[in-house]
Design an enzyme around this catalytic site. Structure first.
Site, PDB file in Angstrom:
ATOM      1  N   HIS A 168       0.843  -1.201   0.000  1.00 48.27           N
ATOM      2  CA  HIS A 168       0.000   0.000   0.000  1.00 48.27           C
ATOM      3  C   HIS A 168       0.874   1.246   0.000  1.00 48.27           C
ATOM      4  O   HIS A 168       2.101   1.176   0.130  1.00 48.27           O
ATOM      5  CB  HIS A 168      -0.986   0.010   1.178  1.00 48.27           C
ATOM      6  N   CYS A 174       3.241  -4.493   6.744  1.00 50.83           N
ATOM      7  CA  CYS A 174       2.946  -4.339   5.317  1.00 50.83           C
ATOM      8  C   CYS A 174       4.139  -3.729   4.585  1.00 50.83           C
ATOM      9  O   CYS A 174       5.132  -3.329   5.191  1.00 50.83           O
ATOM     10  CB  CYS A 174       1.707  -3.458   5.124  1.00 50.83           C
TER      11      CYS A 174
END
Length: 264
Positions: A213, A240
């Site tokens: 992301h 992430c």
């Protein structure tokens, strides 16, 4: 006498008729000369142009309120949409331990072996000034995440196609191994328990738990500069893989589901 009188009247009538013909001829010639006479034509042309301009202004003023109202409605719709996106939550997002405030807001600059400072990444732009690869033209497309380099390498087999700046998870929280791009992807999420969100997410493990992301956003959807400035410098996420905004958008929009992902 009757005949003479008749002839006299006839001659008079003929003379009057001739005079009328001359007058008519002069009028016709005057009308024909007028379009070719700039002295007489100029006032009419100027008047016509002014009337045309006045008419155009009136028409523009007539439609301007309609256009303004349409623009206001569009702006209102955009604001409403942005508000909806900024508060949207992705319930399956989960990370490991939350960093303390000092490490999450530190402004760090990496240095090379010579001791010279490396500038922060411009996280609003693509990592490279070249076109992104076309997945359709690269059947062997894969994403290789280097935790040591803090980079994502886009490859087709052994061929390097593109290099992205990245930030992985702190405390070795990004799992190593071979994975694949999963179906979960979207424009924006926000995790209220962490007070962080991001744009353009794409899952690669546990269906929404570990994502590619963008650099993080706050509750209003604004990018958090202190966090974003760590991109490519050191691990700073909760597990992430953070990317520049365009890089994350490209993965979300164009990298197919089931594309191999190697984290090492």
């Amino acid at each position: 006498m009757h005949t003479g009188s008749f002839n006299g009247d006839e001659g008079k009538d003929m003379a009057d008729w001739g005079l009328d013909c001359k007058r008519l001829k002069r009028r016709v010639l005057a009308l024909l000369r007028w379009p070719l006479d700039p002295v007489h034509r100029t006032p009419v042309v100027v008047t016509t142009a002014l009337l045309t301009l006045l008419l155009a202004v009136m028409i523009a003023n007539l439609f301007q309120p309609v256009n303004t109202a349409h623009a206001e409605r569009s702006a209102g719709a955009s604001a409403s949409s942005a508000s909806t996106v900024s508060t949207r939550r992705f319930p399956k997002v989960h990370h490991h331990s939350k960093p303390n405030s000092s490490s999450s807001t530190a402004r760090v600059q990496k240095t090379d072996p010579a001791g010279t400072s490396i500038q922060h990444v411009d996280w609003l732009k693509p990592s490279q000034q070249i076109d992104y690869p076309d997945p359709a033209a690269h059947p062997g497309l894969s994403l290789e995440v280097s935790l040591q380099d803090q980079r994502v390498y886009v490859r087709d087999g052994s061929e390097l196609l593109y290099t992205m700046y990245a930030s992985s998870g702190m405390g070795d929280s990004t799992p190593r191994g071979s994975f694949r791009i999963q179906a979960e992807r979207g424009d924006h999420f926000y995790n209220p328990s962490e007070g962080l969100g991001a744009r353009y997410y794409t899952s690669f493990l546990n269906h929404g738990v570990f994502l590619f992301h963008s650099v993080p956003t706050d509750s209003s959807g604004s990018y958090i500069k202190e966090e974003a400035d760590l991109l490519g410098v050191r691990p700073s996420s909760h597990g992430c893989i953070r990317l520049t905004v365009p890089d994350a958008r490209w993965i979300m929009q164009f990298v197919p589901t089931d594309t191999p992902v190697l984290v090492k």
